[in-house]
Write an enzyme that holds these catalytic residues in place. Structure first.
Site, PDB file in Angstrom:
ATOM      1  N   LYS A   1       0.880  -1.173   0.000  1.00  0.00           N
ATOM      2  CA  LYS A   1       0.000   0.000   0.000  1.00  0.00           C
ATOM      3  C   LYS A   1       0.914   1.218   0.000  1.00  0.00           C
ATOM      4  O   LYS A   1       1.434   1.616   1.030  1.00  0.00           O
ATOM      5  CB  LYS A   1      -0.882  -0.025   1.261  1.00  0.00           C
ATOM      6  CG  LYS A   1      -2.208   0.699   1.141  1.00  0.00           C
ATOM      7  CD  LYS A   1      -2.109   2.167   0.837  1.00  0.00           C
ATOM      8  CE  LYS A   1      -1.712   2.991   2.045  1.00  0.00           C
ATOM      9  NZ  LYS A   1      -1.548   4.430   1.724  1.00  0.00           N
TER      10      LYS A   1
ATOM     11  N   GLY B   1       6.945   5.456   7.973  1.00  0.00           N
ATOM     12  CA  GLY B   1       6.147   6.678   7.990  1.00  0.00           C
ATOM     13  C   GLY B   1       6.321   7.398   9.310  1.00  0.00           C
ATOM     14  O   GLY B   1       7.332   7.225   9.997  1.00  0.00           O
TER      15      GLY B   1
ATOM     16  N   THR C   1       5.965   8.654  13.186  1.00  0.00           N
ATOM     17  CA  THR C   1       5.950   7.949  14.463  1.00  0.00           C
ATOM     18  C   THR C   1       4.516   7.779  14.971  1.00  0.00           C
ATOM     19  O   THR C   1       4.146   6.700  15.459  1.00  0.00           O
ATOM     20  CB  THR C   1       6.825   8.705  15.481  1.00  0.00           C
ATOM     21  OG1 THR C   1       8.195   8.606  15.027  1.00  0.00           O
ATOM     22  CG2 THR C   1       6.726   8.115  16.870  1.00  0.00           C
TER      23      THR C   1
ATOM     24  N   GLY D   1       2.929   5.003  13.210  1.00  0.00           N
ATOM     25  CA  GLY D   1       3.531   3.739  13.659  1.00  0.00           C
ATOM     26  C   GLY D   1       2.905   3.259  14.959  1.00  0.00           C
ATOM     27  O   GLY D   1       2.634   2.063  15.126  1.00  0.00           O
TER      28      GLY D   1
ATOM     29  N   GLU E   1       9.709   1.782  10.598  1.00  0.00           N
ATOM     30  CA  GLU E   1      10.774   2.766  10.328  1.00  0.00           C
ATOM     31  C   GLU E   1      10.100   4.128  10.435  1.00  0.00           C
ATOM     32  O   GLU E   1       9.282   4.486   9.586  1.00  0.00           O
ATOM     33  CB  GLU E   1      11.335   2.582   8.915  1.00  0.00           C
ATOM     34  CG  GLU E   1      12.006   1.251   8.664  1.00  0.00           C
ATOM     35  CD  GLU E   1      13.333   1.101   9.366  1.00  0.00           C
ATOM     36  OE1 GLU E   1      13.833   2.089   9.946  1.00  0.00           O
ATOM     37  OE2 GLU E   1      13.869  -0.008   9.353  1.00  0.00           O
TER      38      GLU E   1
ATOM     39  N   CYS F   1      13.941  10.970   6.426  1.00  0.00           N
ATOM     40  CA  CYS F   1      13.738  10.603   7.837  1.00  0.00           C
ATOM     41  C   CYS F   1      15.002  10.808   8.660  1.00  0.00           C
ATOM     42  O   CYS F   1      14.932  11.186   9.823  1.00  0.00           O
ATOM     43  CB  CYS F   1      13.263   9.174   7.931  1.00  0.00           C
ATOM     44  SG  CYS F   1      14.285   8.032   7.000  1.00  0.00           S
TER      45      CYS F   1
ATOM     46  N   GLU G   1      10.032  16.937  14.454  1.00  0.00           N
ATOM     47  CA  GLU G   1      10.425  16.677  13.067  1.00  0.00           C
ATOM     48  C   GLU G   1       9.641  17.632  12.154  1.00  0.00           C
ATOM     49  O   GLU G   1       8.409  17.593  12.123  1.00  0.00           O
ATOM     50  CB  GLU G   1      10.096  15.222  12.700  1.00  0.00           C
ATOM     51  CG  GLU G   1      10.524  14.867  11.297  1.00  0.00           C
ATOM     52  CD  GLU G   1      10.214  13.416  10.927  1.00  0.00           C
ATOM     53  OE1 GLU G   1       9.070  12.986  11.133  1.00  0.00           O
ATOM     54  OE2 GLU G   1      11.122  12.734  10.424  1.00  0.00           O
TER      55      GLU G   1
HETATM   56  P1  NAD Z   1       2.478   8.815   7.184  1.00  0.00           P
HETATM   57  O1  NAD Z   1       2.697   8.071   8.470  1.00  0.00           O
HETATM   58  O2  NAD Z   1       1.467   9.881   7.166  1.00  0.00           O
HETATM   59  O3  NAD Z   1       2.038   7.788   6.033  1.00  0.00           O
HETATM   60  C1  NAD Z   1       2.832   6.692   5.672  1.00  0.00           C
HETATM   61  C2  NAD Z   1       1.953   5.622   5.071  1.00  0.00           C
HETATM   62  O4  NAD Z   1       1.063   5.106   6.063  1.00  0.00           O
HETATM   63  C3  NAD Z   1       1.059   6.109   3.940  1.00  0.00           C
HETATM   64  O5  NAD Z   1       1.008   5.101   2.952  1.00  0.00           O
HETATM   65  C4  NAD Z   1      -0.295   6.279   4.627  1.00  0.00           C
HETATM   66  O6  NAD Z   1      -1.391   6.214   3.752  1.00  0.00           O
HETATM   67  C5  NAD Z   1      -0.287   5.126   5.605  1.00  0.00           C
HETATM   68  N1  NAD Z   1      -1.148   5.283   6.786  1.00  0.00           N
HETATM   69  C6  NAD Z   1      -1.507   6.412   7.429  1.00  0.00           C
HETATM   70  N2  NAD Z   1      -2.286   6.134   8.486  1.00  0.00           N
HETATM   71  C7  NAD Z   1      -2.408   4.791   8.543  1.00  0.00           C
HETATM   72  C8  NAD Z   1      -3.051   3.880   9.439  1.00  0.00           C
HETATM   73  N3  NAD Z   1      -3.748   4.302  10.492  1.00  0.00           N
HETATM   74  N4  NAD Z   1      -2.936   2.559   9.196  1.00  0.00           N
HETATM   75  C9  NAD Z   1      -2.217   2.099   8.157  1.00  0.00           C
HETATM   76  N5  NAD Z   1      -1.580   2.905   7.269  1.00  0.00           N
HETATM   77  C10 NAD Z   1      -1.668   4.234   7.469  1.00  0.00           C
HETATM   78  O7  NAD Z   1       3.907   9.327   6.733  1.00  0.00           O
HETATM   79  P2  NAD Z   1       4.278  10.218   5.447  1.00  0.00           P
HETATM   80  O8  NAD Z   1       3.825  11.606   5.687  1.00  0.00           O
HETATM   81  O9  NAD Z   1       3.850   9.537   4.187  1.00  0.00           O
HETATM   82  O10 NAD Z   1       5.870  10.135   5.497  1.00  0.00           O
HETATM   83  C11 NAD Z   1       6.658  10.974   6.254  1.00  0.00           C
HETATM   84  C12 NAD Z   1       7.148  10.300   7.519  1.00  0.00           C
HETATM   85  O11 NAD Z   1       7.846   9.087   7.205  1.00  0.00           O
HETATM   86  C13 NAD Z   1       8.137  11.118   8.302  1.00  0.00           C
HETATM   87  O12 NAD Z   1       7.822  11.108   9.664  1.00  0.00           O
HETATM   88  C14 NAD Z   1       9.461  10.407   8.068  1.00  0.00           C
HETATM   89  O13 NAD Z   1      10.414  10.632   9.059  1.00  0.00           O
HETATM   90  C15 NAD Z   1       9.045   9.006   7.966  1.00  0.00           C
HETATM   91  N6  NAD Z   1      10.038   8.193   7.237  1.00  0.00           N
HETATM   92  C16 NAD Z   1      10.808   7.296   7.939  1.00  0.00           C
HETATM   93  C17 NAD Z   1      11.779   6.540   7.290  1.00  0.00           C
HETATM   94  C18 NAD Z   1      12.638   5.562   8.053  1.00  0.00           C
HETATM   95  O14 NAD Z   1      13.232   4.708   7.416  1.00  0.00           O
HETATM   96  N7  NAD Z   1      12.707   5.629   9.368  1.00  0.00           N
HETATM   97  C19 NAD Z   1      11.955   6.691   5.919  1.00  0.00           C
HETATM   98  C20 NAD Z   1      11.161   7.592   5.229  1.00  0.00           C
HETATM   99  C21 NAD Z   1      10.196   8.334   5.912  1.00  0.00           C
END
Ligand code: NAD
Length: 499
Positions: free
Chosen positions: A188, A240, A242, A245, A262, A296, A395
Site C-alpha cells: 500500500k 512513515g 511515528t 507507527g 521505520e 527521515c 520533526e
Molecule cells: P504517514 O505516516 O502519514 O504515512 C505513511 C503511510 O502510512 C502512507 O502510505 C499512509 O497512507 C499510511 N497510513 C496512514 N495512516 C495509517 C493507518 N492508520 N494505518 C495504516 N496505514 C496508514 O507518513 P508520510 O507523511 O507519508 O511520510 C513521512 C514520515 O515518514 C516522516 O515522519 C518520516 O520521518 C518518515 N520516514 C521514515 C523513514 C525511516 O526509514 N525511518 C523513511 C522515510 C520516511
C-alpha cells in the site's frame, strides 16, 4: 515522463497479476505534481474490499507455493532481473518520481534509482544463503540420541506500507526483503506516489514474479488501516510517521501480527572545531536540504562547537543562499518543492514558532511565490537555537536547519541524546578516538563519521526509541520476514516414556 506513460496505471490496482479497477464504483483520486500544484493523473483508491481481494490473492500464492516452490537460485535470478529492469528504466522512473514527489531528477538518477536496483541485487544474493542450522541437543537426565535442526519459513502474507518521500526506494527495501524471504505481499504505497509503486509491480511481473505474489493497492490511510486489520496478514512492515507507527502497533496487537517500523527522526549532526569548516558545512547542507529536507534521517539539529559557532553559521548561510530551488525536472535544481500545500504551511508554521520562541532566522523562511503555485519553500537556517525550542525537538520534514551551540564532547552527546527519536547522527572531527566515543555515546541506529546520509544495502538501517522497531537492509534483514521452526527428532530405538 510523458503523461501517456502513466495512463496504463491510472485508476488501476495490481491484484493477482491483473490491472484492475477499484471496487465500489471505480473509486479514484487526483495525483498532484508538487512543482505545479496541478493534478496530472488519477489513481485508484483501494477500498477494504480491494485490500481483501489482494490479501486473498497473496494467501493463495502462499498456499500453492508458486513462489517459494521455485528453485532458490531461480528466485535469486528473478530478483537480479528486477534490479536490471530498474536500471534499464532509470530515465522513465526518474521522470515519474519527479512528477509525483517533486524530487530533483538529478537526485533520482544519482541515488534513489541505482540504490533501489542495488537493493534487489543484495537481497537476490541472500536468497540462496537463507536456511536453518543444526544445533546440539540437551535434556536433563539420560539423553540418548536426538537430532535438532531449525527451518526458516516465510512468515506468510506481509502488508507493506510506505511513505511518499522515497517513492521507489521505500517500496524496494520492503518488496525485495519480502520476496527474498519467500513471502507474498500486498503493498500500500503513499497516496501521493502511487504510480512509482505500480511501475515497480510491473517490473516485478516482467522479471518473473508469479501472479498474486506481489499485489499493489494504492489508496489513503483507510486503505492502509484495512491492510493492518486484515486477519490474513501475518506481518506489517511500515515506514512513515511515528504517530502512525504507534497506531499500527496498536491495531496489530489483537492478532499478534509481527510489526517492523521505520519512523521519524530529529537527527543530530555534531561538528567539532578541529574539522575544516568548508567540509563540515558541506556535510551539514547535504544532511539537511537533500530532498527538500523530506528525509527521515535528515541531520536537522546541527550541533556546532561554540568556538566556531558564529563562523559556521555565516558559512552555512552563505552556502544555503546559493542552493538553487526549482522544479525537479530542471537538472540544475538542488532543492525541489515540498510534497503538498499543507506540508508547506506546516513548515512555515514551524518558522513562525522558531522566531516566536527566540531563535534567529538567518536565511530563508518564506514561500517562494515567484516560482508559481508549486510548493516551493526557501531553504532555511535558524541560529541561536536551544534544545528546548520546538524547532529543536519536533520533526519538521522540510528544509529547515536548527543550529545549536555546544561546549565540549560531553555536552554534545548530552544534547544529541535529548530527543525522543534515535534514527541517525553524524560527527565531524579529525580526532579518531573522539569520533568513536561519540559514535558509541549517541543513541541512534546509524552514526556517520565525517559524512552524512550515505546508506548501503549491506548496512542495517532503523531507529532507537521512537524512530522505530527492527532493522531493514543488511545481512539480518530477512529475519522479520521469517519464522524459525525447531525440529527435534528422537533417534533412540525406544521412544522416551514420560509416565
Ligand atoms: P504517514 O505516516 O502519514 O504515512 C505513511 C503511510 O502510512 C502512507 O502510505 C499512509 O497512507 C499510511 N497510513 C496512514 N495512516 C495509517 C493507518 N492508520 N494505518 C495504516 N496505514 C496508514 O507518513 P508520510 O507523511 O507519508 O511520510 C513521512 C514520515 O515518514 C516522516 O515522519 C518520516 O520521518 C518518515 N520516514 C521514515 C523513514 C525511516 O526509514 N525511518 C523513511 C522515510 C520516511
Amino acid at each position: 515522463m510523458a503523461i501517456d506513460g502513466v495512463r496504463r496505471w491510472e485508476r488501476r490496482l495490481f491484484i493477482d497479476g491483473e490491472w484492475v479497477a477499484a471496487s465500489g464504483g471505480d473509486r479514484s483520486y487526483l495525483v498532484i505534481d508538487p512543482a505545479t500544484g496541478e493534478a496530472f493523473a488519477e489513481a485508484a483508491d483501494g477500498s477494504p474490499a480491494d485490500v481483501d481481494a489482494a490479501v486473498r490473492a497473496a494467501s493463495a500464492a502462499m498456499d500453492d507455493a508458486r513462489w517459494l516452490g521455485i528453485d532458490p537460485l531461480e528466485r535469486s535470478r528473478t530478483l537480479h532481473r528486477i534490479a536490471q529492469l530498474i536500471r534499464e528504466r532509470q530515465d522513465q522512473l526518474a521522470d515519474l518520481m519527479t512528477r509525483e514527489n517533486g524530487m530533483p531528477v538529478s537526485f533520482a538518477q544519482w541515488l534513489e534509482i541505482p540504490m533501489a536496483a542495488d537493493v534487489f541485487d543484495y537481497f537476490a544474493a541472500l536468497v540462496p544463503t537463507t536456511g536453518g542450522r543444526t544445533l546440539p541437543f540437551s535434556l536433563p537426565g539420560p539423553q540418548g540420541q536426538y537430532l535438532l535442526f531449525t527451518l526458516k519459513e516465510p512468515v506468510g502474507v506481509v502488508g507493506l506500507i510506505t511513505p511518499w518521500n522515497f517513492p521507489l526506494l521505500m517500496p524496494a527495501w520492503k518488496v525485495a526483503a519480502a520476496l527474498a524471504a519467500g513471502c507474498s505481499a500486498v503493498l500500500k504505497p503513499a497516496p501521493e506516489t502511487p504510480f512509482t509503486a505500480l511501475a515497480l509491480a510491473e517490473i516485478c511481473a516482467e522479471a518473473g514474479v508469479p501472479p498474486g505474489v506481489l499485489n499493489v493497492v494504492p489508496g489513503g490511510d483507510e486503505t492502509g488501516a484495512a491492510l493492518v486489520a486484515h486477519p490474513g496478514v501475518a506481518k506489517i512492515a511500515f515506514t512513515g510517521e511515528t504517530a502512525t507507527g504507534a497506531k499500527i502497533l496498536a491495531a496489530a496487537a489483537p492478532d499478534i501480527k509481527r510489526v517492523t517500523l521505520e519512523l521519524g527522526g530529529k537527527s543530530p549532526n555534531i561538528v567539532f572545531d578541529d574539522v575544516p569548516l568548508e567540509e563540515a558545512v558541506s556535510g551539514a547542507v547535504f544532511g539537511v536540504y537533500l530532498n527538500s529536507g523530506q528525509v527521515c534521517q535528515a541531520g536537522t539539529r546541527v550541533l556546532v562547537q561554540e568556538t566556531i559557532y558564529e563562523r559556521f553559521v555565516e558559512a552555512l548561510a552563505e552556502r544555503v543562499r546559493q542552493l538553487k530551488v526549482g522544479p525537479g525536472r530542471d537538472p540544475a535544481t538542488d532543492v525541489g518543492p515540498v510534497i503538498r500545500e499543507h506540508q508547506l504551511r506546516r513548515i512555515l508554521g514551524y518558522v513562525e514558532t522558531g522566531t516566536r520562541e527566540g531563535a534567529r532566522l538567518v536565511v530563508g523562511g518564506r514561500r517562494l511565490e515567484a516560482l508559481g503555485p508549486g510548493y516551493f519553500v526557501e531553504p532555511t537556517v535558524f541560529a541561536g537555537v536551544t534544545a528546548e525550542m520546538t524547532i529543536a525537538r519536533e520533526e519538521i520534514f522540510g528544509p529547515v536547519a536548527a543550529v545549536i551551540p555546544f561546549r565540549d564532547e560531553a555536552h554534545a552527546i548530552e544534547l544529541a541524546n535529548r530527543t525522543l527519536y534515535g534514527l541517525a547522527a553524524g560527527v565531524w572531527t579529525r580526532d579518531v578516538k573522539r569520533a568513536l566515543r561519540v559514535a558509541r555515546g549517541v543513541r541512534a541506529g546509524t552514526v556517520w563519521v565525517n559524512t552524512y546520509q550515505v546508506l548501503s544495502p549491506t548496512a542495517p538501517f532503523g531507529g532507537y526509541r521512537q524512530s522505530g522497531l527492527g532493522r531493514e537492509l543488511g545481512p539480518d534483514a530477512l529475519e522479520p520476514y521469517l519464522e524459525t521452526k525447531t525440529v527435534i527428532v528422537d533417534l533412540n530405538e525406544e521412544a522416551l516414556r514420560f509416565f
